[in-house]
Structures are given as structure tokens and as C-alpha cells.
Design an enzyme around this catalytic site. Structure first.
Site, PDB file in Angstrom:
ATOM      1  CG  ASN A 121     127.951  -2.862 -62.057  1.00 50.34           C
ATOM      2  OD1 ASN A 121     127.566  -3.756 -61.025  1.00 50.34           O
ATOM      3  ND2 ASN A 121     128.702  -2.090 -61.883  1.00 50.34           N
ATOM      4  CB  ILE A 122     128.551  -7.265 -67.021  1.00 56.67           C
ATOM      5  CG1 ILE A 122     127.836  -8.235 -66.028  1.00 56.67           C
ATOM      6  CG2 ILE A 122     129.905  -7.743 -67.974  1.00 56.67           C
ATOM      7  CD1 ILE A 122     127.196  -9.366 -66.702  1.00 56.67           C
ATOM      8  CD  GLU A 123     132.437  -1.269 -64.110  1.00 58.83           C
ATOM      9  OE1 GLU A 123     133.813  -1.329 -64.043  1.00 58.83           O
ATOM     10  OE2 GLU A 123     131.743  -0.388 -63.617  1.00 58.83           O
ATOM     11  CB  CYS A 168     123.011  -0.697 -65.744  1.00 59.60           C
ATOM     12  SG  CYS A 168     124.033   0.856 -66.056  1.00 59.60           S
ATOM     13  CD  GLU A 174     120.047  -0.459 -62.474  1.00 57.45           C
ATOM     14  OE1 GLU A 174     120.744  -1.080 -63.087  1.00 57.45           O
ATOM     15  OE2 GLU A 174     119.890   0.680 -61.637  1.00 57.45           O
ATOM     16  CB  CYS A 208     121.770   5.327 -65.913  1.00 57.99           C
ATOM     17  SG  CYS A 208     121.801   3.913 -67.129  1.00 57.99           S
ATOM     18  CB  CYS A 255     118.580   1.551 -66.441  1.00 57.72           C
ATOM     19  SG  CYS A 255     120.232   0.520 -66.838  1.00 57.72           S
TER      20      CYS A 255
END
Ligand code: THU
Length: 134
Positions: free
Chosen positions: A42-44, A53, A55, A86, A89
Site C-alpha cells: 500500500n502507498i499512502e 492498496c 492489491e 476492500c 480492490c
């Protein structure tokens, strides 16, 4: 590749997560039909809303590298309960991955195996549009 090896790849990918805002690191390892493993984390970012996310990172990496057929995805997070994909995804995994096997695990053990058709019943997809236009 064994299920355990796929989970191990997702655990390694999780270490690359950029989760400064949630502190919730997730890793994914997607297996293609030819046995290639494509990972994601995941990359915020500071806007929060543009978070990707693990996935979807794995699936978009794989698609951008030319892969089109997929068999399994392992998803790893540091939770006692299984962390499952989620809603967005699930939609992306279904549309591009079909009825994938989804293996959920934490840092210690596998937590369950599911099929995408069970995680996203009655899906909306290109069939309802008459198929993608060239
Ligand atoms: N996240 C994933 O990467 N995959 C999941 O299956 C659940 C949620 C990420 C998004 C966000 O960076 C953080 O976990 C908290 O929601």
C-alpha cells in the site's frame, strides 16, 4: 510455487509499504498464469484519498508489464483477523483477475482461502456492457 512461498513474497512486499498515515502496512503477491509473481504494497500520501492498496498496486504493475491471466493473490497484514481486500480492490481484482484464489495471511500464519466469486457476488463487469470496445 507453494502457497507458503506466495505468502512469503507478500510479507516481503509489505516491508516496502508507505503507510505513514495509517501505520497499517499491507503486502500482496499476485501469481500470473505463467508463474510470474508480481508484488505490491500500500502507498499512502498526504492527501489520504489517493491511497493505493497493495492489491491494486500488484494488479496494476502486472497489467502494465503485459500480464493478462492470473491464478492467485496472497494478501498479508499484521492483524489477528484476516485482512481481506476492500471493495474497490475486489472490483479491480475481479475485472482483471477473474475468479482468483485469494489467500489471506498475517505475519505468523495463513488465515484463510477464498475465491473472488465469493468475495464479490453478483459483480458488475464488462459482460453487462456487451464486452469491452476495442
Ligand atoms: N489497505 C490495503 O492496502 N489493502 C487492504 O486489503 C486493506 C487496506 C491499506 C490502505 C491503507 O493504506 C491502509 O491499508 C489502511 O486502510
Amino acid at each position: 510455487m507453494t502457497h507458503d512461498a506466495l505468502i512469503a513474497a507478500a510479507r516481503r512486499a509489505r516491508e516496502n509499504a508507505l503507510a505513514a498515515f495509517s501505520q497499517f502496512k499491507v503486502g500482496a503477491a499476485l501469481e500470473t498464469a505463467d508463474g510470474t509473481i508480481v508484488t505490491g504494497c500500500n502507498i499512502e500520501n498526504a492527501t489520504y484519498g489517493l491511497t493505493l492498496c497493495a492489491e491494486r498496486v500488484a494488479m496494476f504493475k502486472a497489467l502494465s508489464e503485459g500480464h493478462r491471466h492470473f491464478t492467485r493473490i496472497a494478501v498479508v497484514a499484521d492483524t489477528g483477523e484476516p485482512t481481506s481486500p476492500c471493495g474497490p480492490c475486489r472490483q479491480i481484482l475481479w475485472e482483471f483477475g477473474g475468479n482468483l484464489e485469494v489467500i489471506l495471511a498475517n505475519l505468523q500464519e495463513e488465515k484463510g482461502r477464498y475465491l473472488m466469486r465469493d468475495l464479490l457476488p453478483l459483480p458488475f463487469d464488462a459482460r453487462l456492457l456487451g464486452g469491452p470496445k476495442p
